[in-house]
Design a protein around this motif. Structure first.
Motif, PDB file in Angstrom:
ATOM      1  N   ILE A   1       0.688  -0.953  -0.218  1.00 48.54           N
ATOM      2  CA  ILE A   1      -0.048  -0.169   0.016  1.00 48.54           C
ATOM      3  C   ILE A   1       1.372   1.113  -0.053  1.00 48.54           C
ATOM      4  O   ILE A   1       1.185   2.138  -0.525  1.00 48.54           O
ATOM      5  CB  ILE A   1      -0.791   0.231   1.500  1.00 48.54           C
ATOM      6  CG1 ILE A   1      -1.653  -1.226   1.045  1.00 48.54           C
ATOM      7  CG2 ILE A   1      -1.822   1.347   1.353  1.00 48.54           C
ATOM      8  CD1 ILE A   1      -2.430  -1.760   2.260  1.00 48.54           C
TER       9      ILE A   1
ATOM     10  N   THR B   1       3.027   1.742  -3.570  1.00 50.87           N
ATOM     11  CA  THR B   1       1.515   2.748  -4.338  1.00 50.87           C
ATOM     12  C   THR B   1       1.734   3.206  -4.091  1.00 50.87           C
ATOM     13  O   THR B   1       0.884   4.776  -5.110  1.00 50.87           O
ATOM     14  CB  THR B   1       0.333   1.264  -3.979  1.00 50.87           C
ATOM     15  OG1 THR B   1       0.534   0.442  -4.519  1.00 50.87           O
ATOM     16  CG2 THR B   1       0.456   1.549  -5.496  1.00 50.87           C
ATOM     17  N   GLN B   2       0.946   4.366  -3.037  1.00 54.58           N
ATOM     18  CA  GLN B   2       1.093   5.711  -2.781  1.00 54.58           C
ATOM     19  C   GLN B   2       1.984   6.681  -3.373  1.00 54.58           C
ATOM     20  O   GLN B   2       1.956   7.450  -4.093  1.00 54.58           O
ATOM     21  CB  GLN B   2       1.050   5.932  -1.422  1.00 54.58           C
ATOM     22  CG  GLN B   2       0.403   7.237  -0.541  1.00 54.58           C
ATOM     23  CD  GLN B   2      -0.799   8.105  -1.169  1.00 54.58           C
ATOM     24  OE1 GLN B   2      -1.609   6.895  -1.586  1.00 54.58           O
ATOM     25  NE2 GLN B   2      -0.940   8.801  -0.409  1.00 54.58           N
TER      26      GLN B   2
ATOM     27  N   HIS C   1       2.073   9.008  -6.265  1.00 54.35           N
ATOM     28  CA  HIS C   1       2.034  10.217  -6.442  1.00 54.35           C
ATOM     29  C   HIS C   1       3.799  11.066  -6.865  1.00 54.35           C
ATOM     30  O   HIS C   1       4.044  11.996  -7.758  1.00 54.35           O
ATOM     31  CB  HIS C   1       2.630  10.458  -4.962  1.00 54.35           C
ATOM     32  CG  HIS C   1       1.471  11.068  -3.865  1.00 54.35           C
ATOM     33  ND1 HIS C   1       0.927  10.722  -2.575  1.00 54.35           N
ATOM     34  CD2 HIS C   1      -0.123  11.515  -4.159  1.00 54.35           C
ATOM     35  CE1 HIS C   1       0.366  11.033  -1.980  1.00 54.35           C
ATOM     36  NE2 HIS C   1      -0.464  11.679  -3.378  1.00 54.35           N
TER      37      HIS C   1
END
Lengths: 175, 63
Positions: free
Chosen positions: B19, B22-23, B27
């Protein structure tokens, strides 16, 4: 767990309405839970691939290309302080052009950098506002000044030629 | 913690890393730092075989 009900379908049970043994049938055991977690990791891995591919493509220089100049509007049709929407570089990339003074024009891709809602120019307040979550952007630079967005709006370079405004290229972010 | 839940904890940690990566990846993509996108995307992909290995190692653990 072996059961005498295995391989005897329909098994000998005179209960046809509540035929799910709720305490057992729907239980997610430790191993099943671990399988779910591994599967989710696989989904994350696969979903990273397109991002990586687009990034690799950009790194190979395709992102630096100059787009064909596109006429947005005639100077006479846009009063000072007004804004208008246009599409650049693609037909699905919404952008906004704002005329700040006699000579000064600014243009940004108008998808809010938070969740990509359209950003509007509010003339009275002199700010660009995303109505979804009240994000605000500085009109001179595209930098967010309030609300959830953290990244600036991508700027589109414009030039004025023969009484018309043209979009030239999308400016890269400065790191 | 019971020994048999170490695998579960590890897999949860891997998913958390997924997670976070991926964030970062998304970005960095919009910041147009494409090298970082490749790094985090690569990390995301590396985590999957690790998770699979952890699952295979720990699926028969007893309490």
């Amino acid at each position: 767990m072996p059961s005498d009900k295995n391989n005897k379908i329909p098994f000998n049970e005179d209960n046809y309405t509540h035929n799910i043994e709720r305490n057992n049938e729907r239980k997610l055991d430790r191993r099943g839970f671990m399988k779910t977690l591994v599967g989710a990791a696989g989904v994350f891995a696969i979903s990273s691939l397109p991002w990586g591919m687009v990034a690799a493509k950009e790194l190979m220089g395709l992102g630096e290309k100059e787009y064909p100049h596109k006429k947005i509007t005639d100077v006479s049709k846009l009063a000072i302080g007004d804004a208008m929407n246009f599409k650049f570089p693609g037909d699905h990339d919404d952008a906004i052009l704002i005329r700040l003074s006699e000579k000064k024009y600014v243009a940004y891709q108008n998808a809010c950098t938070h969740l990509r809602c359209p950003v509007f120019w509010v003339k009275e307040e002199g700010e660009m506002i995303c109505p979804c979550h009240h994000g605000k952007f500085d009109v001179e630079t595209g930098v967010p000044t309030a609300g959830p967005p953290r990244r600036p709006l991508p700027e589109i370079q414009v030039k004025v030629e023969n009484g018309a405004v043209y979009a030239v290229r999308v400016k890269r972010y400065e790191v | 913690m019971k020994f048999k839940f170490i695998g579960v904890a590890l897999l949860c940690a891997f998913l958390m890393m997924n997670i976070v990566f991926t964030q970062f990846m998304v970005h960095q993509f919009y910041y147009e730092n494409y090298i970082n996108v490749l790094i985090f995307g690569g990390l995301n992909i590396v985590v999957f075989p690790l998770a699979l290995y952890t699952y295979k190692k720990t699926k028969y653990e007893k309490a």
